[in-house]
Scaffold this active site. Sequence first.
Site, PDB file in Angstrom:
ATOM      1  N   ILE A   6    -115.239 -39.138  44.178  1.00 39.13           N
ATOM      2  CA  ILE A   6    -113.818 -39.455  44.280  1.00 39.13           C
ATOM      3  C   ILE A   6    -113.632 -40.105  45.640  1.00 39.13           C
ATOM      4  O   ILE A   6    -114.075 -39.560  46.659  1.00 39.13           O
ATOM      5  CB  ILE A   6    -112.961 -38.181  44.120  1.00 39.13           C
ATOM      6  CG1 ILE A   6    -113.164 -37.645  42.695  1.00 39.13           C
ATOM      7  CG2 ILE A   6    -111.494 -38.468  44.391  1.00 39.13           C
ATOM      8  CD1 ILE A   6    -112.568 -36.294  42.443  1.00 39.13           C
ATOM      9  N   ASN A   8    -111.490 -40.517  47.944  1.00 36.44           N
ATOM     10  CA  ASN A   8    -110.887 -39.903  49.130  1.00 36.44           C
ATOM     11  C   ASN A   8    -111.571 -38.600  49.551  1.00 36.44           C
ATOM     12  O   ASN A   8    -111.131 -37.941  50.476  1.00 36.44           O
ATOM     13  CB  ASN A   8    -109.387 -39.689  48.932  1.00 36.44           C
ATOM     14  CG  ASN A   8    -109.072 -38.736  47.803  1.00 36.44           C
ATOM     15  OD1 ASN A   8    -109.931 -38.416  46.994  1.00 36.44           O
ATOM     16  ND2 ASN A   8    -107.837 -38.300  47.727  1.00 36.44           N
ATOM     17  N   CYS A   9    -112.682 -38.245  48.912  1.00 34.45           N
ATOM     18  CA  CYS A   9    -113.436 -37.039  49.258  1.00 34.45           C
ATOM     19  C   CYS A   9    -114.258 -37.309  50.520  1.00 34.45           C
ATOM     20  O   CYS A   9    -114.996 -38.293  50.601  1.00 34.45           O
ATOM     21  CB  CYS A   9    -114.352 -36.669  48.086  1.00 34.45           C
ATOM     22  SG  CYS A   9    -115.531 -35.358  48.454  1.00 34.45           S
ATOM     23  N   ASP A  10    -114.147 -36.445  51.515  1.00 36.05           N
ATOM     24  CA  ASP A  10    -114.857 -36.629  52.786  1.00 36.05           C
ATOM     25  C   ASP A  10    -116.375 -36.657  52.606  1.00 36.05           C
ATOM     26  O   ASP A  10    -117.066 -37.442  53.253  1.00 36.05           O
ATOM     27  CB  ASP A  10    -114.478 -35.541  53.785  1.00 36.05           C
ATOM     28  CG  ASP A  10    -113.049 -35.704  54.301  1.00 36.05           C
ATOM     29  OD1 ASP A  10    -112.506 -36.824  54.220  1.00 36.05           O
ATOM     30  OD2 ASP A  10    -112.488 -34.701  54.779  1.00 36.05           O
ATOM     31  N   LYS A  13    -117.305 -39.983  51.218  1.00 33.09           N
ATOM     32  CA  LYS A  13    -117.232 -41.002  52.279  1.00 33.09           C
ATOM     33  C   LYS A  13    -118.457 -40.942  53.175  1.00 33.09           C
ATOM     34  O   LYS A  13    -119.044 -41.962  53.530  1.00 33.09           O
ATOM     35  CB  LYS A  13    -115.966 -40.813  53.116  1.00 33.09           C
ATOM     36  CG  LYS A  13    -114.682 -41.159  52.398  1.00 33.09           C
ATOM     37  CD  LYS A  13    -113.495 -40.854  53.298  1.00 33.09           C
ATOM     38  CE  LYS A  13    -112.187 -41.028  52.569  1.00 33.09           C
ATOM     39  NZ  LYS A  13    -111.036 -40.649  53.411  1.00 33.09           N
TER      40      LYS A  13
END
Length: 116
Positions: A6, A8-10, A13
């Site tokens: 996903i 926006n998942c850290d 990223k």
Amino acid sequence: MTLYGIKNCDTVKKSRAWFAGRGIEMPFHDLRSDGLQADVLRRWLAAVGAARLVNRSGTTWRALTPTQQAITDEDALVALLLAQPTLIRRPVVQIGEAITVGFVPDTWADLLEAGT
């Protein structure tokens, strides 16, 4: 090779940055916007098991009913994960036939070196 997650998942990223930092173009598949097929989920479950694939520490898990949390039947679990993709621990990375879950750069390096 594909990195599933996903956007926006850290951890996703951080994983994407790891591959980019090594000059590896890693296709990204967003579980929310791109969806997922049941056969792919079944392959992941066979490769890593539900205990590794299902994120039992997130808010989505805590919002499930006790009945949903107790699901062990593969068909029902696949249906639940398709309906709630944030229940999938991220990222899932496929390199060749190998499937990894979570941020595991040493494993990725080994797989890439082996040419899997």
